[in-house]
Write a protein that holds these residues in place. Sequence first.
Motif, PDB file in Angstrom:
ATOM      1  N   SER A   1       0.839  -1.204   0.000  1.00  0.00           N
ATOM      2  CA  SER A   1       0.000   0.000   0.000  1.00  0.00           C
ATOM      3  C   SER A   1       0.871   1.249   0.000  1.00  0.00           C
ATOM      4  O   SER A   1       1.869   1.307   0.711  1.00  0.00           O
ATOM      5  CB  SER A   1      -0.892   0.030   1.248  1.00  0.00           C
ATOM      6  OG  SER A   1      -1.678  -1.135   1.339  1.00  0.00           O
ATOM      7  N   THR A   2       0.476   2.223  -0.798  1.00  0.00           N
ATOM      8  CA  THR A   2       1.206   3.488  -0.775  1.00  0.00           C
ATOM      9  C   THR A   2       0.324   4.601  -0.219  1.00  0.00           C
ATOM     10  O   THR A   2       0.732   5.750  -0.165  1.00  0.00           O
ATOM     11  CB  THR A   2       1.650   3.890  -2.191  1.00  0.00           C
ATOM     12  OG1 THR A   2       0.480   3.996  -3.011  1.00  0.00           O
ATOM     13  CG2 THR A   2       2.596   2.855  -2.783  1.00  0.00           C
ATOM     14  N   ASP A   3      -0.871   4.249   0.191  1.00  0.00           N
ATOM     15  CA  ASP A   3      -1.831   5.282   0.598  1.00  0.00           C
ATOM     16  C   ASP A   3      -1.972   5.452   2.103  1.00  0.00           C
ATOM     17  O   ASP A   3      -2.902   6.075   2.569  1.00  0.00           O
ATOM     18  CB  ASP A   3      -3.200   4.965  -0.013  1.00  0.00           C
ATOM     19  CG  ASP A   3      -3.736   3.633   0.489  1.00  0.00           C
ATOM     20  OD1 ASP A   3      -2.940   2.829   0.995  1.00  0.00           O
ATOM     21  OD2 ASP A   3      -4.951   3.404   0.380  1.00  0.00           O
TER      22      ASP A   3
ATOM     23  N   THR B   1       5.195  -1.999  14.613  1.00  0.00           N
ATOM     24  CA  THR B   1       5.683  -0.656  14.897  1.00  0.00           C
ATOM     25  C   THR B   1       6.783  -0.715  15.954  1.00  0.00           C
ATOM     26  O   THR B   1       7.829  -0.078  15.813  1.00  0.00           O
ATOM     27  CB  THR B   1       4.546   0.240  15.386  1.00  0.00           C
ATOM     28  OG1 THR B   1       3.487   0.221  14.433  1.00  0.00           O
ATOM     29  CG2 THR B   1       5.009   1.680  15.558  1.00  0.00           C
ATOM     30  N   GLY B   2       6.538  -1.517  16.976  1.00  0.00           N
ATOM     31  CA  GLY B   2       7.519  -1.644  18.053  1.00  0.00           C
ATOM     32  C   GLY B   2       8.845  -2.203  17.576  1.00  0.00           C
ATOM     33  O   GLY B   2       9.893  -1.896  18.140  1.00  0.00           O
ATOM     34  N   HIS B   3       8.809  -3.003  16.528  1.00  0.00           N
ATOM     35  CA  HIS B   3      10.041  -3.574  16.004  1.00  0.00           C
ATOM     36  C   HIS B   3      10.601  -2.775  14.831  1.00  0.00           C
ATOM     37  O   HIS B   3      11.493  -3.228  14.124  1.00  0.00           O
ATOM     38  CB  HIS B   3       9.829  -5.035  15.609  1.00  0.00           C
ATOM     39  CG  HIS B   3       9.749  -5.939  16.799  1.00  0.00           C
ATOM     40  ND1 HIS B   3       8.589  -6.089  17.536  1.00  0.00           N
ATOM     41  CD2 HIS B   3      10.677  -6.695  17.425  1.00  0.00           C
ATOM     42  CE1 HIS B   3       8.815  -6.928  18.534  1.00  0.00           C
ATOM     43  NE2 HIS B   3      10.069  -7.310  18.496  1.00  0.00           N
ATOM     44  N   GLY B   4      10.027  -1.619  14.587  1.00  0.00           N
ATOM     45  CA  GLY B   4      10.576  -0.727  13.572  1.00  0.00           C
ATOM     46  C   GLY B   4      10.345  -1.167  12.141  1.00  0.00           C
ATOM     47  O   GLY B   4      10.998  -0.655  11.230  1.00  0.00           O
TER      48      GLY B   4
ATOM     49  N   ASN C   1       7.129   2.151   4.640  1.00  0.00           N
ATOM     50  CA  ASN C   1       8.330   2.804   4.137  1.00  0.00           C
ATOM     51  C   ASN C   1       9.181   3.251   5.320  1.00  0.00           C
ATOM     52  O   ASN C   1       8.869   4.238   5.974  1.00  0.00           O
ATOM     53  CB  ASN C   1       7.919   3.998   3.275  1.00  0.00           C
ATOM     54  CG  ASN C   1       9.104   4.707   2.666  1.00  0.00           C
ATOM     55  OD1 ASN C   1      10.251   4.404   2.984  1.00  0.00           O
ATOM     56  ND2 ASN C   1       8.830   5.657   1.802  1.00  0.00           N
ATOM     57  N   ILE C   2      10.253   2.502   5.591  1.00  0.00           N
ATOM     58  CA  ILE C   2      11.068   2.887   6.739  1.00  0.00           C
ATOM     59  C   ILE C   2      12.332   3.631   6.338  1.00  0.00           C
ATOM     60  O   ILE C   2      13.160   3.946   7.167  1.00  0.00           O
ATOM     61  CB  ILE C   2      11.430   1.667   7.612  1.00  0.00           C
ATOM     62  CG1 ILE C   2      12.036   0.573   6.763  1.00  0.00           C
ATOM     63  CG2 ILE C   2      10.223   1.171   8.376  1.00  0.00           C
ATOM     64  CD1 ILE C   2      12.652  -0.531   7.574  1.00  0.00           C
ATOM     65  N   GLN C   3      12.466   3.919   5.051  1.00  0.00           N
ATOM     66  CA  GLN C   3      13.537   4.826   4.665  1.00  0.00           C
ATOM     67  C   GLN C   3      13.231   6.197   5.254  1.00  0.00           C
ATOM     68  O   GLN C   3      12.082   6.530   5.507  1.00  0.00           O
ATOM     69  CB  GLN C   3      13.594   4.990   3.139  1.00  0.00           C
ATOM     70  CG  GLN C   3      14.022   3.750   2.377  1.00  0.00           C
ATOM     71  CD  GLN C   3      13.707   3.906   0.895  1.00  0.00           C
ATOM     72  OE1 GLN C   3      13.975   4.940   0.305  1.00  0.00           O
ATOM     73  NE2 GLN C   3      13.106   2.875   0.317  1.00  0.00           N
ATOM     74  N   GLU C   4      14.273   6.996   5.427  1.00  0.00           N
ATOM     75  CA  GLU C   4      14.078   8.375   5.851  1.00  0.00           C
ATOM     76  C   GLU C   4      13.101   9.058   4.897  1.00  0.00           C
ATOM     77  O   GLU C   4      13.352   9.117   3.691  1.00  0.00           O
ATOM     78  CB  GLU C   4      15.413   9.125   5.797  1.00  0.00           C
ATOM     79  CG  GLU C   4      16.186   9.143   7.096  1.00  0.00           C
ATOM     80  CD  GLU C   4      15.400   9.806   8.209  1.00  0.00           C
ATOM     81  OE1 GLU C   4      15.097   9.086   9.178  1.00  0.00           O
ATOM     82  OE2 GLU C   4      15.058  10.990   8.106  1.00  0.00           O
ATOM     83  N   HIS C   5      12.026   9.555   5.412  1.00  0.00           N
ATOM     84  CA  HIS C   5      11.117  10.319   4.558  1.00  0.00           C
ATOM     85  C   HIS C   5      10.160  11.128   5.412  1.00  0.00           C
ATOM     86  O   HIS C   5      10.035  10.897   6.610  1.00  0.00           O
ATOM     87  CB  HIS C   5      10.357   9.389   3.617  1.00  0.00           C
ATOM     88  CG  HIS C   5       9.316   8.561   4.295  1.00  0.00           C
ATOM     89  ND1 HIS C   5       9.611   7.460   5.047  1.00  0.00           N
ATOM     90  CD2 HIS C   5       7.970   8.692   4.355  1.00  0.00           C
ATOM     91  CE1 HIS C   5       8.509   6.914   5.523  1.00  0.00           C
ATOM     92  NE2 HIS C   5       7.484   7.656   5.128  1.00  0.00           N
ATOM     93  N   VAL C   6       9.502  12.066   4.780  1.00  0.00           N
ATOM     94  CA  VAL C   6       8.501  12.863   5.487  1.00  0.00           C
ATOM     95  C   VAL C   6       7.165  12.663   4.780  1.00  0.00           C
ATOM     96  O   VAL C   6       7.098  12.024   3.729  1.00  0.00           O
ATOM     97  CB  VAL C   6       8.883  14.362   5.514  1.00  0.00           C
ATOM     98  CG1 VAL C   6      10.263  14.551   6.110  1.00  0.00           C
ATOM     99  CG2 VAL C   6       8.799  14.979   4.126  1.00  0.00           C
TER     100      VAL C   6
ATOM    101  N   ASP D   1       4.425  10.093   0.441  1.00  0.00           N
ATOM    102  CA  ASP D   1       5.774  10.191   0.990  1.00  0.00           C
ATOM    103  C   ASP D   1       6.614  11.189   0.194  1.00  0.00           C
ATOM    104  O   ASP D   1       6.451  11.318  -1.018  1.00  0.00           O
ATOM    105  CB  ASP D   1       6.453   8.822   0.932  1.00  0.00           C
ATOM    106  CG  ASP D   1       5.796   7.825   1.879  1.00  0.00           C
ATOM    107  OD1 ASP D   1       5.016   8.271   2.735  1.00  0.00           O
ATOM    108  OD2 ASP D   1       6.065   6.628   1.748  1.00  0.00           O
ATOM    109  N   ALA D   2       7.506  11.861   0.868  1.00  0.00           N
ATOM    110  CA  ALA D   2       8.475  12.737   0.204  1.00  0.00           C
ATOM    111  C   ALA D   2       9.852  12.390   0.744  1.00  0.00           C
ATOM    112  O   ALA D   2      10.055  12.354   1.961  1.00  0.00           O
ATOM    113  CB  ALA D   2       8.139  14.202   0.484  1.00  0.00           C
ATOM    114  N   HIS D   3      10.772  12.127  -0.176  1.00  0.00           N
ATOM    115  CA  HIS D   3      12.094  11.659   0.261  1.00  0.00           C
ATOM    116  C   HIS D   3      13.103  12.785   0.310  1.00  0.00           C
ATOM    117  O   HIS D   3      13.010  13.752  -0.439  1.00  0.00           O
ATOM    118  CB  HIS D   3      12.542  10.508  -0.639  1.00  0.00           C
ATOM    119  CG  HIS D   3      11.713   9.283  -0.416  1.00  0.00           C
ATOM    120  ND1 HIS D   3      10.580   9.016  -1.160  1.00  0.00           N
ATOM    121  CD2 HIS D   3      11.792   8.308   0.508  1.00  0.00           C
ATOM    122  CE1 HIS D   3      10.020   7.904  -0.712  1.00  0.00           C
ATOM    123  NE2 HIS D   3      10.737   7.446   0.290  1.00  0.00           N
TER     124      HIS D   3
END
Lengths: 153, 153
Positions: free
Chosen positions: B42-44, B75-78, B95-100, B112-114
């Motif tokens: 899912s991307t939404d 969530t607790g396990h990242g 998406n656990i890459q750095e993003h906002v 998402d915005a990277h």
Amino acid sequence: MRKSPASTAPKPSGLDCRLAVLGTDARLTPHRREVFQVLAESTDHPTAYDVFDRVKGRSPGISLATVYNCLEHLTGHGLIKLVQVERAQARYCANIQEHVHFHCESCGSVSDAHPIKPLDPTHFWNLPAGSTVSHTEVAIHGLCPACATKKSR
Amino acid sequence: MRKSPASTAPKPSGLDCRLAVLGTDARLTPHRREVFQVLAESTDHPTAYDVFDRVKGRSPGISLATVYNCLEHLTGHGLIKLVQVERAQARYCANIQEHVHFHCESCGSVSDAHPIKPLDPTHFWNLPAGSTVSHTEVAIHGLCPACATKKSR
DNA sequence: ATTAGAACAAGAATGATTCTAATTCAAATG
DNA sequence: CATTTGAATTAGAATCATTCTTGTTCTAAT
């Protein structure tokens, strides 16, 4: 239990000048004033219920529903801000200067952090092409000074 | 209704490598896997209930409570992130890459915005002296491309 | 004095999330 | 193989923040 605004309103303070913007399209009722004053005197970002608790001292008859109404009204007119750092409860603050929120992950407190220089989000993130930005919200999570020293021992 | 993990688990995909981190201190049950897979596809930024709806197709017997449990566990396990841009409902993303997050104020969508370059919060805001930062959360509000063109006409 | 519109109160309703208690399962042990 | 232990799971109840509804009261304008 309601009071006449003219007769029982608290004396104007420095903060009241901000309430003047309500002049034309909104009414500054005693309840709205009290709610705003409580927030203006708080630095701890109270929840709606906290505000209710604090306002009760001044306006004993006020209801939680009215506090919610006032908070929504004041937020809608830009006099206060809604903050949401944690999962559950919304918090409010009367600081409408540009600022971000620092959230202590240990004690849950929220404090304000003011900008050193402006941040242009388009310099830092690839936004969707063709989108427009109205505002950027930043929450910094970590340990407040008190909790940081407590943990380091 | 429960299945044996070894016999009925879906074939490993590229995303499953991330689940491997659960190995030692956590169990990768079929439900947790399904919940994660749904989010990964899912991307939404679905809500807990959205996830429940989507997982039901694969695990018809699953309950909303289990979805909440799985989401909390992941969530607790990242493995997934909790996003909260609007007032009410929590949303999740894999998406656990750095993003906002970019939030459209018109249609409510979240995308998402990277990052283009890293952001050091201490360069931009005066944090409380003695505090430590663990992470910074940024939500950019505005109009998504679709809504922006709609409004400009 | 009358009317219209907003503020207000009280409590009901909603809706997301968490909790509880009972059941089922997996893995380890005897 | 039977038993035990602890975690996962379930359904539904409970909680809690927030919003809605309805009737009332106030203010300001007519």
